[in-house]
Design a protein around this motif. Structure first.
Motif, PDB file in Angstrom:
ATOM      1  N   ALA A  17       0.847  -1.191   0.000  1.00 59.10           N
ATOM      2  CA  ALA A  17       0.000   0.000   0.000  1.00 59.10           C
ATOM      3  C   ALA A  17       0.883   1.242   0.000  1.00 59.10           C
ATOM      4  O   ALA A  17       1.473   1.589   1.021  1.00 59.10           O
ATOM      5  N   ALA A  19      -1.013   7.616  -1.719  1.00 61.61           N
ATOM      6  CA  ALA A  19      -1.724   8.001  -2.940  1.00 61.61           C
ATOM      7  C   ALA A  19      -1.507   9.470  -3.255  1.00 61.61           C
ATOM      8  O   ALA A  19      -1.566  10.326  -2.363  1.00 61.61           O
ATOM      9  N   GLY A  77      -6.525  10.385  -0.323  1.00 60.67           N
ATOM     10  CA  GLY A  77      -7.448   9.291  -0.551  1.00 60.67           C
ATOM     11  C   GLY A  77      -6.841   7.938  -0.231  1.00 60.67           C
ATOM     12  O   GLY A  77      -5.814   7.825   0.434  1.00 60.67           O
ATOM     13  N   LYS A  78      -7.469   6.895  -0.742  1.00 61.56           N
ATOM     14  CA  LYS A  78      -7.066   5.525  -0.470  1.00 61.56           C
ATOM     15  C   LYS A  78      -5.678   5.244  -1.033  1.00 61.56           C
ATOM     16  O   LYS A  78      -5.372   5.603  -2.169  1.00 61.56           O
ATOM     17  N   PRO A  79      -4.803   4.581  -0.255  1.00 58.61           N
ATOM     18  CA  PRO A  79      -3.452   4.264  -0.748  1.00 58.61           C
ATOM     19  C   PRO A  79      -3.505   3.443  -2.029  1.00 58.61           C
ATOM     20  O   PRO A  79      -4.432   2.656  -2.248  1.00 58.61           O
ATOM     21  N   ARG A  80      -2.490   3.622  -2.868  1.00 56.14           N
ATOM     22  CA  ARG A  80      -2.381   2.846  -4.096  1.00 56.14           C
ATOM     23  C   ARG A  80      -1.758   1.494  -3.779  1.00 56.14           C
ATOM     24  O   ARG A  80      -0.680   1.423  -3.202  1.00 56.14           O
ATOM     25  N   GLU A  81      -2.423   0.418  -4.116  1.00 49.60           N
ATOM     26  CA  GLU A  81      -1.908  -0.917  -3.862  1.00 49.60           C
ATOM     27  C   GLU A  81      -1.093  -1.390  -5.059  1.00 49.60           C
ATOM     28  O   GLU A  81      -1.598  -1.462  -6.180  1.00 49.60           O
TER      29      GLU A  81
END
Length: 220
Positions: free
Chosen positions: A162, A165, A169-173
């Protein structure tokens, strides 16, 4: 901007109307990625043109406020430089000492292709089938990273990391595979590589996020 080409060529750069006569002939170096190192951290840039006395680069964000930098080439050559001008995401520098233009341009020709690696340290969450754990990225590139953690991982094991980002926002996986292990240190190769632009902006986010928000107004 997509990953930089490994092939460079020299072309004379036409003088701009009304521009001052340059002290040394200037040539264009097309799309060569390099690293700018300053007191604020390590940042990705693309060299646009170079002469025996100076170089201009393009960044993917604002320029750190330092005056003195070091220009690190992918194969390991380092050049001390000082900022002369800055406008938006572009900047010009003068070399502390004169350089051989052809040598700078071709410095990677006798080496295997190498991507830029940034010595950044930041925490990440790693997910695998058995659960998740915390790890520390010790350095990373567009293609992979070196991690340290207490978890035992197997060679060729697939994990999901993870990453922070861009834009919040939501972390980049990012899917990755373990390639080597040394005690608690692991080398992983990304299945989902970063474009040069995303790699550069992530580096700025981790070290000096304000650079991503700077306007394109001219700066001294």
């Amino acid at each position: 901007m997509e990953p930089a080409s490994q092939h460079a060529r020299l072309e004379p750069t036409p003088d701009q109307p009304g521009a001052e006569q340059r002290a040394a002939p200037r040539f264009t170096l097309l799309i060569r990625a390099a690293k700018l190192v300053s007191a604020q951290g390590e940042f990705v840039c693309v060299i646009r043109d170079v002469s025996e006395t100076g170089v201009s680069v393009r960044l993917f964000h604002g320029l750190p406020s330092c005056k003195d930098f070091a220009l690190h080439m992918p194969a390991g050559a380092v050049y001390e430089i000082a900022r002369v001008w800055h406008m938006g995401n572009e900047a010009g520098f003068t070399f502390a000492e004169g350089v051989e233009v052809e040598k700078l341009v071709n410095e990677a020709s006798d080496y295997p292709k190498r991507g830029l690696r940034l010595a950044l340290c930041f925490p990440v969450t790693v997910n695998m089938l058995a659960g998740q754990f915390e790890a520390l990225v010790e350095n990373f590139s567009q293609q992979g990273a070196r991690l340290t953690c207490d978890q035992l991982l197997a060679i060729d094991q697939t994990v999901r990391i993870a990453m922070p980002a861009l834009g919040g926002g939501k972390p980049r996986e990012v899917r990755a595979k373990v390639r080597w292990r040394r005690d608690q240190h692991y080398g992983v190769v990304f299945d989902d590589t970063f474009t040069l632009g995303d790699f550069a902006r992530l580096a700025a986010l981790l070290q000096a996020p304000a650079l991503l928000e700077e306007s394109a107004a001219p700066a001294a």
